[in-house]
Design a protein around this motif. Structure first.
Motif, PDB file in Angstrom:
ATOM      1  N   PRO A   1       0.820  -1.213   0.000  1.00 11.83           N
ATOM      2  CA  PRO A   1       0.000   0.000   0.000  1.00 11.83           C
ATOM      3  C   PRO A   1       0.855   1.265   0.000  1.00 11.83           C
ATOM      4  O   PRO A   1       1.936   1.288   0.564  1.00 11.83           O
ATOM      5  N   CYS A   2       0.349   2.290  -0.651  1.00 16.52           N
ATOM      6  CA  CYS A   2       0.987   3.607  -0.631  1.00 16.52           C
ATOM      7  C   CYS A   2       0.176   4.495   0.306  1.00 16.52           C
ATOM      8  O   CYS A   2      -1.056   4.525   0.236  1.00 16.52           O
ATOM      9  N   LEU A   3       0.874   5.197   1.164  1.00 14.64           N
ATOM     10  CA  LEU A   3       0.232   6.087   2.128  1.00 14.64           C
ATOM     11  C   LEU A   3       0.745   7.498   1.923  1.00 14.64           C
ATOM     12  O   LEU A   3       1.900   7.703   1.547  1.00 14.64           O
ATOM     13  N   LEU A   4      -0.112   8.468   2.182  1.00  4.84           N
ATOM     14  CA  LEU A   4       0.241   9.873   2.046  1.00  4.84           C
ATOM     15  C   LEU A   4       0.005  10.561   3.376  1.00  4.84           C
ATOM     16  O   LEU A   4      -1.095  10.519   3.921  1.00  4.84           O
ATOM     17  N   SER A   5       1.052  11.166   3.906  1.00  5.62           N
ATOM     18  CA  SER A   5       0.906  11.963   5.109  1.00  5.62           C
ATOM     19  C   SER A   5       0.477  13.356   4.662  1.00  5.62           C
ATOM     20  O   SER A   5       1.213  14.038   3.950  1.00  5.62           O
ATOM     21  N   THR A   6      -0.727  13.755   5.034  1.00  2.00           N
ATOM     22  CA  THR A   6      -1.291  15.004   4.532  1.00  2.00           C
ATOM     23  C   THR A   6      -2.019  15.740   5.645  1.00  2.00           C
ATOM     24  O   THR A   6      -2.397  15.159   6.652  1.00  2.00           O
ATOM     25  N   ASP A   7      -2.227  17.012   5.432  1.00  2.00           N
ATOM     26  CA  ASP A   7      -2.960  17.818   6.405  1.00  2.00           C
ATOM     27  C   ASP A   7      -4.373  18.124   5.923  1.00  2.00           C
ATOM     28  O   ASP A   7      -5.028  19.012   6.424  1.00  2.00           O
TER      29      ASP A   7
END
Length: 128
Positions: free
Chosen positions: A35-41
């Motif tokens: 899986p690809c994860l994105l740390s975002t606000d």
């Protein structure tokens, strides 16, 4: 110096704690299927918008594949190859739709009464 997967995960966890946001599950995976994860606000950055567009495309394709599969399934003279093709495409679309649902579910706000409880939703990646 090579970082291990554990090192990457610890760094990600620290980043998530510092920002107060859980990572977003993206609608694609790595070449290895991870899986690809994105740390975002949650401010709608470029990658987040791209992921939203990709999810819309995936769900739209699922609708089209379902229409085609229903036509094939309703034809009593459909060849085994056509049925297999329709089934394979349906399975791909279902996998995409479950991933979109998981990603969107992870972004729902958690109420105070639900904190600390585990989600009953099975991991969509566990069956791949």
């Amino acid at each position: 110096m090579q970082r291990t997967e554990g090192d990457r995960q610890r760094r990600q966890n620290l980043a998530d704690i510092s920002t107060g946001h859980a990572p977003r599950l993206l609608p694609w995976t790595t070449d290895g299927g991870k899986p690809c994860l994105l740390s975002t606000d949650d401010e709608g950055g470029y990658v987040s918008r791209l992921a939203d567009q990709m999810e819309d495309v995936q769900l739209g394709m699922g609708t089209e594949v379902l229409k085609h599969a229903l036509e094939v399934l309703s034809d009593p003279k459909a060849a085994p190859g056509e049925l297999r093709y329709a089934g394979t495409r349906l399975a791909e679309c279902l996998k995409d739709a479950l991933r979109v649902a998981e990603s969107r579910g992870m972004r729902l706000p958690v109420s105070d009464s639900e904190e600390g409880t585990e989600s009953p939703t099975p991991d969509a990646e566990a069956s791949s």
